[in-house]
Design a protein around this motif. Sequence first.
Motif, mmCIF file in Angstrom:
data_model
loop_
_atom_site.group_PDB
_atom_site.id
_atom_site.type_symbol
_atom_site.label_atom_id
_atom_site.label_comp_id
_atom_site.label_asym_id
_atom_site.label_seq_id
_atom_site.Cartn_x
_atom_site.Cartn_y
_atom_site.Cartn_z
ATOM 1 N N THR A 112 0.876 -1.163 0.000
ATOM 2 C CA THR A 112 0.000 0.000 0.000
ATOM 3 C C THR A 112 0.915 1.215 0.000
ATOM 4 O O THR A 112 2.015 1.183 0.570
ATOM 5 C CB THR A 112 -0.915 0.038 1.242
ATOM 6 O OG1 THR A 112 -0.113 -0.008 2.430
ATOM 7 C CG2 THR A 112 -1.880 -1.128 1.250
ATOM 8 N N TYR A 121 -4.189 7.554 0.457
ATOM 9 C CA TYR A 121 -3.484 6.433 -0.150
ATOM 10 C C TYR A 121 -3.703 6.430 -1.656
ATOM 11 O O TYR A 121 -4.782 6.808 -2.140
ATOM 12 C CB TYR A 121 -3.966 5.098 0.429
ATOM 13 C CG TYR A 121 -3.480 4.828 1.828
ATOM 14 C CD1 TYR A 121 -2.435 3.937 2.061
ATOM 15 C CD2 TYR A 121 -4.059 5.454 2.918
ATOM 16 C CE1 TYR A 121 -1.990 3.676 3.345
ATOM 17 C CE2 TYR A 121 -3.611 5.200 4.206
ATOM 18 C CZ TYR A 121 -2.575 4.315 4.412
ATOM 19 O OH TYR A 121 -2.130 4.064 5.669
ATOM 20 N N ALA A 127 -3.751 -2.519 -1.941
ATOM 21 C CA ALA A 127 -2.373 -3.004 -2.069
ATOM 22 C C ALA A 127 -2.192 -3.603 -3.455
ATOM 23 O O ALA A 127 -2.974 -4.450 -3.876
ATOM 24 C CB ALA A 127 -2.070 -4.047 -0.997
#
Length: 281
Positions: A112, A121, A127
């Motif tokens: 991630t 993110y 991920a």
Amino acid sequence: MSLMNVNARSPMDIDLGLFHNEDADETFLKRLSVYATIRPGDLKSDISVSRTNGHNSLTDLFKIWDLKEQTVIGSEDGHEEHLPEQLELRDHELSVKGFEIDSRIVPGFRYTVRYIGTKEYLFDGEARRLETIGLGYGRRMTFQGDSLNFNDCFFWSDSIPEGFAFNIDALREGDAFTIADAESQLIGTVEVQKVEFPQIEKDTFIEGNAVVKNVKVRFACFVKLFNHHNQNLVNVNTQDFEVVEGIAQTVKERGSKEAVVKRISDVHFNSLGKCTLHYDP
């Protein structure tokens, strides 16, 4: 493609917390206690369907588990104060900034990626497997995309001055393993239902032609034991659902595109004691 075209957000079930102490673990297990006799079908049910028994779904249960707990300190007037949230590089994160890329960041492993200094993110918090690290000063970091024909899952290491924080993602929901007890006897299987964030990389080394990472993981899993009628090795009525932790040995073989968790050691089940989980392809 500019960095502005890359999706970013702070997902509900990804945050900046660390593994918790024993008291927190006890609280977590208490919250899971209602699922001690959960059936496999219950875990696959639609979480959007309302339930009449008053229990939350497994996904909702993990959302309740708060990874954002902050350190509480006492002030002079006796009131509790919460320390401000730290958004810089964490101990469990690896840095990418300008030309400098942490040597432990290796193509073939999943990560991630967070913007340092924010909660946001990249890739919607998902991920993704790192495919390549480019050359030059602004090094292109390319991740596994959603399409073979067009891949927009990349950015340059010097895109923002603050840099990026990488966190390893070794174990995934749905991974399956065979259980070996302390005497190396195969006694059952487990299927991972949920993995707690963050997974913490302990070390990285070369073994033969492979890159090996040991990663501390904590996860909930469904346990299914073999029924050894003649040998009577195990009690098949043991608890079906447990939350455990261990060290996941994640291996990226030469010539392979993706790293695989070969085994998880030092796993302690309440009903089985200390065990080792082996990759079950």
